[in-house]
Design a protein around this motif. Structure first.
Motif, PDB file in Angstrom:
ATOM      1  N   GLU A 181       0.855  -1.180   0.000  1.00 14.21           N
ATOM      2  CA  GLU A 181       0.000   0.000   0.000  1.00 14.21           C
ATOM      3  C   GLU A 181       0.894   1.234   0.000  1.00 14.21           C
ATOM      4  N   ARG A 182       0.447   2.291  -0.687  1.00 11.29           N
ATOM      5  CA  ARG A 182       1.173   3.549  -0.707  1.00 11.29           C
ATOM      6  C   ARG A 182       0.426   4.559   0.159  1.00 11.29           C
ATOM      7  N   LEU A 184       0.479   8.565   0.886  1.00 15.47           N
ATOM      8  CA  LEU A 184       1.014   9.859   0.464  1.00 15.47           C
ATOM      9  C   LEU A 184       0.586  10.912   1.477  1.00 15.47           C
ATOM     10  N   ALA A 194       6.087  10.220   1.161  1.00 13.39           N
ATOM     11  CA  ALA A 194       5.270   9.011   1.023  1.00 13.39           C
ATOM     12  C   ALA A 194       6.035   7.817   1.568  1.00 13.39           C
ATOM     13  N   ARG A 196       5.719   3.246   1.638  1.00 10.38           N
ATOM     14  CA  ARG A 196       5.027   2.035   1.204  1.00 10.38           C
ATOM     15  C   ARG A 196       5.074   1.047   2.360  1.00 10.38           C
ATOM     16  N   TYR A 220       9.060   5.942   0.098  1.00 12.04           N
ATOM     17  CA  TYR A 220       8.564   5.621  -1.243  1.00 12.04           C
ATOM     18  C   TYR A 220       8.477   6.887  -2.085  1.00 12.04           C
ATOM     19  N   PRO A 222       6.362   8.331  -4.995  1.00  8.09           N
ATOM     20  CA  PRO A 222       5.139   8.038  -5.753  1.00  8.09           C
ATOM     21  C   PRO A 222       5.277   8.392  -7.222  1.00  8.09           C
ATOM     22  N   GLU A 226      -0.012   8.383  -9.250  1.00  5.49           N
ATOM     23  CA  GLU A 226      -0.396   8.285  -7.840  1.00  5.49           C
ATOM     24  C   GLU A 226      -0.597   9.671  -7.236  1.00  5.49           C
ATOM     25  N   ASP A 249      -4.227   6.970   1.172  1.00  4.69           N
ATOM     26  CA  ASP A 249      -3.750   5.593   1.043  1.00  4.69           C
ATOM     27  C   ASP A 249      -4.215   5.014  -0.280  1.00  4.69           C
ATOM     28  N   PRO A 258      -3.532   3.270  -9.840  1.00  8.51           N
ATOM     29  CA  PRO A 258      -3.810   3.508  -8.416  1.00  8.51           C
ATOM     30  C   PRO A 258      -5.272   3.802  -8.139  1.00  8.51           C
TER      31      PRO A 258
END
Length: 295
Positions: A181-182, A184, A194, A196, A220, A222, A226, A249, A258
């Motif tokens: 899951e990302r 931001l 961000a 992950r 992360y 993005p 995203e 998320d 995304p």
């Protein structure tokens, strides 16, 4: 003009687990502000004595929603509350996902069942499996995923929640969530950083309220898509002003594009220990907001 007083709002059960909390309080103090951690339901904390109250880790709000929303309204009349009380109320129920979808924001397709509505196994029998959770929740509490062919188990889960007077969310399981899951993070309307993290619902058919909410966190970068998706979600929030903080998320759909899983505007973990620049941005935003409040 005296030193601005900032309440960094937490909960009794959360204070020792919130890794962001001491970082924020210490950084605000280093920036010349009189900051202190304050439990949201503490007896007579004197909210009117603060120039700004910043909600950070009121992680028990979903279990006491009515009480918490009343607190937000009352506190907003005594001082400046961020994020604002109307945004807190709007974001406290995940039916906001329907608003995002109506406005064209890519979001996980979600069906909501209110208490009194009937459950039909066909609604839970999805090709890749299904996720069942309450519309008011935090930290994946009372949430589980079910593999294809286990619709009856998913229905029992939903009925258990409905019988307790809770609205239920039914979503398709996204297989690519195994890629992470990302999350931001935005500060004062601008993208900050961000992370992950690994998937949470790793074991099908299990409701585990003690699971780690953010496993395997790593910084992360993005993608542009995203970022566009996250900004589109924030643009749909009913607030005339940029939010002090926000976390969007995301996960990948089967087409590898995304989609929004959740929009966290109340008390999200901001993962500041992974992003010193994010902490500095937050301190600057709080300082600017406190000056506006004092003015």
């Amino acid at each position: 003009m005296g030193t601005a007083r900032i309440a960094v709002v937490t909960a009794t059960a959360a204070a020792e687990y919130d890794a962001d909390l001491p970082l924020i309080v210490d950084a605000l103090r280093a920036g010349g502000l009189a900051a202190e951690a304050v439990v949201w339901d503490a007896d007579a904390p004197g909210w009117e004595g603060f120039d700004l109250a910043v909600i950070r880790s009121t992680w028990d709000y979903s279990e006491r929603l009515g009480e918490f929303l009343a607190w937000a309204d009352t506190t907003a009349r005594a001082t400046r509350l961020w994020n604002p009380a109307p945004v807190v109320r709007w974001n406290s129920d995940k039916r906001y996902l329907s608003v995002l979808a109506e406005r064209g924001v890519p979001a996980v397709p979600t069906r909501f069942l209110a208490p009194g509505e009937r459950c039909h196994e066909a609604d839970f029998d999805l090709p890749r499996g299904v996720v069942v959770k309450p519309a008011v929740s935090a930290g994946a509490r009372d949430t589980a995923r079910y593999e294809p062919g286990r619709a009856a188990d998913a229905v029992r889960h939903a009925r258990m929640l409905l019988d307790r007077g809770r609205t239920v969310m039914v979503q398709p399981y996204l297989p690519l969530v195994v890629e992470g899951e990302r999350a931001l993070v935005f500060v004062a309307g601008a993208f900050s950083h961000a992370i992950r993290k690994g998937p949470v619902l790793t074991e099908p058919g299990v409701i585990d309220n003690d699971r780690v909410a953010h496993p395997g966190v790593t910084p992360y970068e993005p993608t542009e898509e995203e970022l566009r998706t996250a900004r589109a979600a924030l643009a749909a929030v009913p607030s005339p002003d940029p939010l002090l903080f926000a976390r969007v998320d995301l996960a990948l759909g089967e087409d590898r594009r995304p989609v929004v899983m959740e929009l966290e505007l109340i008390e999200p973990n901001l993962f500041l220990r992974f992003a010193p620049q994010g902490l500095q941005r937050l301190v600057e935003a709080v300082a600017a907001e406190s000056r506006r409040s004092a003015g």
